[in-house]
Structures are given as C-alpha cells and as structure tokens.
Design a protein around this motif. Structure first.
Motif, PDB file in Angstrom:
ATOM      1  N   VAL A 118      20.068 -61.377  33.671  1.00 33.63           N
ATOM      2  CA  VAL A 118      19.872 -61.994  34.984  1.00 33.63           C
ATOM      3  C   VAL A 118      19.262 -63.384  34.814  1.00 33.63           C
ATOM      4  O   VAL A 118      19.684 -64.345  35.460  1.00 33.63           O
ATOM      5  CB  VAL A 118      19.004 -61.091  35.886  1.00 33.63           C
ATOM      6  CG1 VAL A 118      18.666 -61.788  37.194  1.00 33.63           C
ATOM      7  CG2 VAL A 118      19.730 -59.772  36.151  1.00 33.63           C
ATOM      8  N   TYR A 119      18.298 -63.512  33.926  1.00 35.50           N
ATOM      9  CA  TYR A 119      17.687 -64.822  33.654  1.00 35.50           C
ATOM     10  C   TYR A 119      18.740 -65.831  33.217  1.00 35.50           C
ATOM     11  O   TYR A 119      18.800 -66.947  33.727  1.00 35.50           O
ATOM     12  CB  TYR A 119      16.605 -64.697  32.581  1.00 35.50           C
ATOM     13  CG  TYR A 119      16.146 -66.038  32.062  1.00 35.50           C
ATOM     14  CD1 TYR A 119      15.233 -66.800  32.788  1.00 35.50           C
ATOM     15  CD2 TYR A 119      16.646 -66.547  30.866  1.00 35.50           C
ATOM     16  CE1 TYR A 119      14.827 -68.041  32.325  1.00 35.50           C
ATOM     17  CE2 TYR A 119      16.243 -67.789  30.400  1.00 35.50           C
ATOM     18  CZ  TYR A 119      15.336 -68.533  31.132  1.00 35.50           C
ATOM     19  OH  TYR A 119      14.935 -69.755  30.686  1.00 35.50           O
ATOM     20  N   TRP A 120      19.592 -65.444  32.257  1.00 34.21           N
ATOM     21  CA  TRP A 120      20.585 -66.381  31.725  1.00 34.21           C
ATOM     22  C   TRP A 120      21.642 -66.742  32.758  1.00 34.21           C
ATOM     23  O   TRP A 120      22.224 -67.817  32.689  1.00 34.21           O
ATOM     24  CB  TRP A 120      21.211 -65.837  30.443  1.00 34.21           C
ATOM     25  CG  TRP A 120      20.206 -65.873  29.346  1.00 34.21           C
ATOM     26  CD1 TRP A 120      19.533 -64.817  28.815  1.00 34.21           C
ATOM     27  CD2 TRP A 120      19.713 -67.043  28.701  1.00 34.21           C
ATOM     28  NE1 TRP A 120      18.651 -65.259  27.868  1.00 34.21           N
ATOM     29  CE2 TRP A 120      18.744 -66.633  27.774  1.00 34.21           C
ATOM     30  CE3 TRP A 120      19.988 -68.405  28.802  1.00 34.21           C
ATOM     31  CZ2 TRP A 120      18.053 -67.518  26.958  1.00 34.21           C
ATOM     32  CZ3 TRP A 120      19.304 -69.286  27.982  1.00 34.21           C
ATOM     33  CH2 TRP A 120      18.347 -68.847  27.076  1.00 34.21           C
ATOM     34  N   GLY A 121      21.858 -65.889  33.741  1.00 31.70           N
ATOM     35  CA  GLY A 121      22.746 -66.242  34.839  1.00 31.70           C
ATOM     36  C   GLY A 121      22.092 -67.211  35.812  1.00 31.70           C
ATOM     37  O   GLY A 121      22.751 -68.061  36.398  1.00 31.70           O
ATOM     38  N   LYS A 122      20.766 -67.127  35.933  1.00 31.56           N
ATOM     39  CA  LYS A 122      20.041 -67.986  36.873  1.00 31.56           C
ATOM     40  C   LYS A 122      19.754 -69.383  36.326  1.00 31.56           C
ATOM     41  O   LYS A 122      19.624 -70.318  37.106  1.00 31.56           O
ATOM     42  CB  LYS A 122      18.721 -67.325  37.281  1.00 31.56           C
ATOM     43  CG  LYS A 122      18.905 -66.154  38.210  1.00 31.56           C
ATOM     44  CD  LYS A 122      17.583 -65.568  38.605  1.00 31.56           C
ATOM     45  CE  LYS A 122      17.773 -64.406  39.559  1.00 31.56           C
ATOM     46  NZ  LYS A 122      16.497 -63.788  39.914  1.00 31.56           N
ATOM     47  N   VAL A 123      19.602 -69.528  35.020  1.00 34.47           N
ATOM     48  CA  VAL A 123      19.261 -70.851  34.472  1.00 34.47           C
ATOM     49  C   VAL A 123      20.482 -71.747  34.329  1.00 34.47           C
ATOM     50  O   VAL A 123      20.346 -72.924  34.019  1.00 34.47           O
ATOM     51  CB  VAL A 123      18.505 -70.768  33.122  1.00 34.47           C
ATOM     52  CG1 VAL A 123      17.185 -70.044  33.302  1.00 34.47           C
ATOM     53  CG2 VAL A 123      19.357 -70.116  32.050  1.00 34.47           C
ATOM     54  N   ARG A 124      21.639 -71.222  34.542  1.00 34.00           N
ATOM     55  CA  ARG A 124      22.876 -72.003  34.532  1.00 34.00           C
ATOM     56  C   ARG A 124      23.091 -72.584  35.929  1.00 34.00           C
ATOM     57  O   ARG A 124      22.390 -72.226  36.868  1.00 34.00           O
ATOM     58  CB  ARG A 124      24.062 -71.117  34.128  1.00 34.00           C
ATOM     59  CG  ARG A 124      23.921 -70.453  32.769  1.00 34.00           C
ATOM     60  CD  ARG A 124      23.911 -71.483  31.680  1.00 34.00           C
ATOM     61  NE  ARG A 124      23.983 -70.851  30.372  1.00 34.00           N
ATOM     62  CZ  ARG A 124      23.419 -71.347  29.303  1.00 34.00           C
ATOM     63  NH1 ARG A 124      22.746 -72.462  29.357  1.00 34.00           N
ATOM     64  NH2 ARG A 124      23.523 -70.756  28.140  1.00 34.00           N
TER      65      ARG A 124
END
Length: 131
Positions: A59-65
C-alpha cells in the motif's frame, strides 16, 4: 518501447546483471501472464531480495507513486505500466522461465497485495523479451 531499456546504462546493478545482453536484438511482445506466476519470478542477482522488500508494504509503494498509480491498483488490481520480463534462456541457455528485468517495485506491490489479499487481477500484462 525499447528505448525504455537504455536509460539503465548508468545503473551499475542493471549493467552487472544484463550488460552482456543486447536488449535491442530481442523481440519484445506484450503478453498476458497469470498473477500466480509472478511471486516465484526471480530478478537479477544484484537485486535479489528487493521484490520482497517492496512486497512488505504494497500500500505504501502504491501511495508514494503518482496518484494515478495507486488508483489503478485499487480500481483494476494491476499496474499502470507493464513491467519488462526476459526469457531466462537468453541469460543462460540451460535455464527456463521468465525473469524480472525492469519493474521490481510493481512486482513487489503485486506480491504484497496477493499476500495481504488485497484486490489483484487474475492476469497482468508484461513486456516479455524472447529471442
């Protein structure tokens, strides 16, 4: 599409793993691959373990993009831009299967989403390089 590869020339790890492969001589095809095939797919030796590090917090890696990346995962259960995979026989004629060439973050997010039972499409598109 092939131009995308050549911006990795200054990446030492990428060159360690693929510097001997003429990526321009490979035929690239957009293929549909089952989600279940991705979690066991290896990456280059210099990046061993990085997919798992991304999978630890998908979820984090989807949000930082950019916002459209996270939205695409939530709405479609897949990546916005297909990753690049390579037929392992191009790296070692005695080997088989596919290897992650580019898109380790995307594959990590997919693996993490599968593990956390978040929305994941049953199939995903990827550019596959074969001879």
């Amino acid at each position: 599409m092939a131009q995308r590869f050549f911006d990795h020339g200054d990446n030492g790890h990428f060159m360690d793993d693929y510097g001997d492969v003429d990526l321009r001589a490979i035929t690239w095809t957009l293929e549909t691959i089952p989600a279940a095939a991705f979690p066991t797919m290896p990456t280059g030796e210099s990046d061993a373990g990085c997919i798992e590090s991304y999978a630890a917090d998908p979820v984090y890696w989807g949000k930082v993009r950019p916002p459209e990346v996270g939205r695409h995962w939530e709405e479609h259960g897949t990546w916005l831009r297909p990753p690049l995979l390579i037929d392992r026989r191009l790296l070692d004629p005695a080997d088989s299967g596919l290897q992650v060439l580019e898109g380790r973050t995307r594959l990590g997010v997919l693996c993490g989403r599968l593990r956390e039972q978040l929305r994941v499409a049953p199939h995903h598109q990827a550019w596959v390089g074969r001879s």
